[in-house]
Scaffold this motif. Sequence first.
Motif, mmCIF file in Angstrom:
data_model
loop_
_atom_site.group_PDB
_atom_site.id
_atom_site.type_symbol
_atom_site.label_atom_id
_atom_site.label_comp_id
_atom_site.label_asym_id
_atom_site.label_seq_id
_atom_site.Cartn_x
_atom_site.Cartn_y
_atom_site.Cartn_z
ATOM 1 N N PRO B 140 -64.763 2.979 -9.322
ATOM 2 C CA PRO B 140 -65.352 1.934 -8.486
ATOM 3 C C PRO B 140 -66.834 2.195 -8.193
ATOM 4 O O PRO B 140 -67.237 3.349 -8.022
ATOM 5 C CB PRO B 140 -64.542 1.988 -7.184
ATOM 6 N N VAL B 141 -67.630 1.133 -8.182
ATOM 7 C CA VAL B 141 -69.053 1.235 -7.861
ATOM 8 C C VAL B 141 -69.353 0.291 -6.699
ATOM 9 O O VAL B 141 -69.112 -0.915 -6.795
ATOM 10 C CB VAL B 141 -69.939 0.868 -9.067
ATOM 11 N N VAL B 142 -69.852 0.861 -5.589
ATOM 12 C CA VAL B 142 -70.216 0.046 -4.431
ATOM 13 C C VAL B 142 -71.709 0.203 -4.182
ATOM 14 O O VAL B 142 -72.218 1.323 -4.103
ATOM 15 C CB VAL B 142 -69.427 0.467 -3.170
ATOM 16 N N THR B 143 -72.422 -0.925 -4.123
ATOM 17 C CA THR B 143 -73.876 -0.912 -3.951
ATOM 18 C C THR B 143 -74.242 -1.449 -2.574
ATOM 19 O O THR B 143 -73.681 -2.453 -2.137
ATOM 20 C CB THR B 143 -74.527 -1.798 -5.042
ATOM 21 N N VAL B 144 -75.175 -0.773 -1.905
ATOM 22 C CA VAL B 144 -75.680 -1.273 -0.634
ATOM 23 C C VAL B 144 -77.188 -1.475 -0.757
ATOM 24 O O VAL B 144 -77.923 -0.521 -1.023
ATOM 25 C CB VAL B 144 -75.387 -0.289 0.527
ATOM 26 N N VAL B 145 -77.644 -2.721 -0.612
ATOM 27 C CA VAL B 145 -79.081 -3.001 -0.626
ATOM 28 C C VAL B 145 -79.582 -2.815 0.798
ATOM 29 O O VAL B 145 -79.254 -3.604 1.687
ATOM 30 C CB VAL B 145 -79.376 -4.429 -1.136
ATOM 31 N N ILE B 146 -80.349 -1.731 1.028
ATOM 32 C CA ILE B 146 -80.703 -1.367 2.407
ATOM 33 C C ILE B 146 -82.125 -1.775 2.786
ATOM 34 O O ILE B 146 -82.439 -1.915 3.953
ATOM 35 C CB ILE B 146 -80.527 0.156 2.638
ATOM 36 N N GLY B 147 -83.007 -1.944 1.782
ATOM 37 C CA GLY B 147 -84.406 -2.273 2.088
ATOM 38 C C GLY B 147 -84.948 -3.267 1.092
ATOM 39 O O GLY B 147 -84.583 -4.435 1.103
ATOM 40 N N GLU B 148 -85.811 -2.777 0.180
ATOM 41 C CA GLU B 148 -86.360 -3.638 -0.856
ATOM 42 C C GLU B 148 -85.532 -3.537 -2.135
ATOM 43 O O GLU B 148 -85.336 -2.445 -2.658
ATOM 44 C CB GLU B 148 -87.776 -3.172 -1.216
ATOM 45 N N GLY B 149 -85.083 -4.665 -2.634
ATOM 46 C CA GLY B 149 -84.428 -4.690 -3.936
ATOM 47 C C GLY B 149 -85.399 -5.311 -4.920
ATOM 48 O O GLY B 149 -85.382 -6.513 -5.141
ATOM 49 N N GLY B 150 -86.255 -4.497 -5.506
ATOM 50 C CA GLY B 150 -87.335 -5.006 -6.341
ATOM 51 C C GLY B 150 -87.019 -4.967 -7.819
ATOM 52 O O GLY B 150 -87.049 -3.920 -8.454
ATOM 53 N N ASP B 211 -71.907 -9.810 -1.889
ATOM 54 C CA ASP B 211 -70.571 -10.130 -1.394
ATOM 55 C C ASP B 211 -70.473 -10.119 0.125
ATOM 56 O O ASP B 211 -69.615 -10.763 0.697
ATOM 57 C CB ASP B 211 -69.559 -9.113 -1.937
ATOM 58 N N GLN B 212 -71.321 -9.322 0.764
ATOM 59 C CA GLN B 212 -71.183 -9.146 2.203
ATOM 60 C C GLN B 212 -72.538 -8.818 2.820
ATOM 61 O O GLN B 212 -73.328 -8.083 2.226
ATOM 62 C CB GLN B 212 -70.195 -7.988 2.484
ATOM 63 N N VAL B 213 -72.792 -9.370 4.002
ATOM 64 C CA VAL B 213 -74.052 -9.087 4.693
ATOM 65 C C VAL B 213 -73.750 -8.342 5.983
ATOM 66 O O VAL B 213 -72.868 -8.737 6.747
ATOM 67 C CB VAL B 213 -74.826 -10.385 5.001
ATOM 68 N N ASP B 233 -70.653 1.977 6.917
ATOM 69 C CA ASP B 233 -69.540 2.897 6.675
ATOM 70 C C ASP B 233 -68.232 2.116 6.520
ATOM 71 O O ASP B 233 -67.472 2.320 5.570
ATOM 72 C CB ASP B 233 -69.446 3.890 7.847
ATOM 73 N N LYS B 234 -68.007 1.219 7.452
ATOM 74 C CA LYS B 234 -66.784 0.413 7.430
ATOM 75 C C LYS B 234 -66.727 -0.461 6.178
ATOM 76 O O LYS B 234 -65.681 -0.586 5.535
ATOM 77 C CB LYS B 234 -66.757 -0.485 8.688
ATOM 78 N N ALA B 235 -67.869 -1.061 5.831
ATOM 79 C CA ALA B 235 -67.914 -1.963 4.678
ATOM 80 C C ALA B 235 -67.627 -1.207 3.377
ATOM 81 O O ALA B 235 -66.900 -1.699 2.507
ATOM 82 C CB ALA B 235 -69.271 -2.655 4.608
ATOM 83 N N ILE B 236 -68.199 -0.006 3.235
ATOM 84 C CA ILE B 236 -67.954 0.780 2.014
ATOM 85 C C ILE B 236 -66.480 1.182 1.945
ATOM 86 O O ILE B 236 -65.828 1.066 0.897
ATOM 87 C CB ILE B 236 -68.859 2.041 1.963
ATOM 88 N N ALA B 237 -65.944 1.638 3.092
ATOM 89 C CA ALA B 237 -64.541 2.067 3.122
ATOM 90 C C ALA B 237 -63.618 0.914 2.742
ATOM 91 O O ALA B 237 -62.681 1.075 1.954
ATOM 92 C CB ALA B 237 -64.194 2.599 4.511
ATOM 93 N N ARG B 238 -63.919 -0.256 3.281
ATOM 94 C CA ARG B 238 -63.086 -1.419 2.992
ATOM 95 C C ARG B 238 -63.196 -1.786 1.506
ATOM 96 O O ARG B 238 -62.194 -2.073 0.839
ATOM 97 C CB ARG B 238 -63.529 -2.604 3.854
ATOM 98 N N ALA B 239 -64.431 -1.772 0.974
ATOM 99 C CA ALA B 239 -64.633 -2.109 -0.432
ATOM 100 C C ALA B 239 -63.862 -1.139 -1.327
ATOM 101 O O ALA B 239 -63.179 -1.551 -2.268
ATOM 102 C CB ALA B 239 -66.120 -2.079 -0.773
#
Lengths: 294, 269
Positions: B140-150, B211-213, B233-239
């Motif tokens: 599984p690969v979970v991505t979190v865009v935390i700042g700039e997605g350039g 998928d989620q904000v 943390d919760k979002a990654i765990a759920r994913a």
Amino acid sequence: MQPLFRSRRDRLDRLRRQREDAVKAAAQHSDLPAGGSQTCPGCGRECQNQDLVKTEYVCPHCGYHLPIGAYLRLSLLLDPFTFQELWPELTAPNALEFPGYEQKLTAQREKTALSDAAVVATGKLDGRQAVFAVLDSRFFMGSMGVAVGEKITRGVEYAQKHKLPLVIFSASGGARMQEGILSLMQMAKTSAAIERFSEAGGLYISVFTHPTTGGVTASFASLGDITLAEPGALIGFAGPRVIQQTIGQELPEGFQRSEYLEEHGFVDQIVPRRQMRQVLSQLLFLHRKGVMHR
Amino acid sequence: MSNLTAAQRVKLARDPGRPGTLDFVHHLFTDIFVCQGDRLGREDPSIYGAIARFHGKPVTVIGHRKGRNFEENMKCNFGMPSPEGYRKEQRLLRQAEKFGRPVITFVDTPGAYPGLEAEAGGQGEAIASSLALMSSLTVPVVTVVIGEGGSGGALALAVGNRIIMLENAIYSVLSPEGFASILWKDAARADEAASIMKLTAADLLRLGVVDQVIPEPEGGAHVDPRPVYEAVDKAIARALSQLGKEKDLAAHRYQKFRAMGAVREERDT
């Protein structure tokens, strides 16, 4: 000049007629007017159009490779009467509602008789069936939006399904700005398709032509089993102007040209246009037993 | 969610005080072992890599790193990776696949570095290879865009089964400045560009790109990061728990990106 199309049907019918004319014209090597001449961007000398038709649009004086359209490219490669275009009507809507984009697309379609910047076809080269995709730099600088990404992806999936080798000629300014983030996503989509095709044992030959930059260089164009380039093509991720602004110094002579990439290990061979057919034929035959054996 | 303009969110996404990859790593993971080097001759600090535990289970963590002070900024090239950074990423992805570890990525970059050496080293090929490899992983690969997605430099870390994005993060084909400069030959019109580029989390959720904000506190994540860490943390765990039920994660990822961007091919409407 008819200013506006009455309906989408009119527009598509007209497009199709234009495209058929373009294919016919390309088949006779006469995309350009038969008479007249043009200035070579390489040496600045005048080239007679009737000579360029014979040299496959390579400058007879200096060998500069003039950019050519997708249908002309295919007509130079494919065996006669084997060309079969796939998904010619495929287009993408203005999903981001970018101001003025539809009008620009309409103007580009009028000018080039293309529906978007990619032409995908199946046909034979020296009797070997293959899938060919060609980007056309005349249409929005060959930029990749959803339509180009989808056509390339379908071409790859078609090749995988029918166990055919795949040849892609790239010429692109990169992502289609007007389709924003969805353009960016086409990089992932096309790369994923190529990766699957590769895992299935498919042969993919990528050919860089002038110019190929940005999102196309950073996706499917760089993922070939075999990578070829036409001489003198500009190939890079960032454009030369951006790099110059970033580093604040002059770029070295020949930077980001085919020969530079060959020197740095990113191209198998530089192949002049007039030898391209023969080299592709050799590669297709060398992989005759190797394609899709898994 | 707060009512900010796209241009205001661009400023927040770039705020130097905003939590970066290292902040998330230190708040969300334990037992962190940092992995360095591409094994081809260079270490690129603008891409952070580690093996760590998430909720007790080993995972591979990869993220863009901008640095916290000027010295670190210089070392990390302000978060703009070179080809060597992407090749390090590929090495760590292969390892994650080998050991069956889920991959968590954090995206925060203005873009891949547009420099002379980066071009000579094959920036395009490096990004393309990351895209291809990441798309094919069976973990599984979970991505979190935390700042700039350039641009492609961000996407090379973002071919995930789930894409989570912070409310004030941005994700776009090019920086608003670059966009304005290409389209209107005027980088000063960046705010105007931002407003039409559809680069905010809300826009991208609507377009199906994320998928989620994750909501941020008034004034941005740096004002009070704790609830943001908890929500991520919760979002990654759920994913991860949802993805655990998927039979074929490579196919799941393929279909997800395959579906991005509608087309039409009917002859009339």
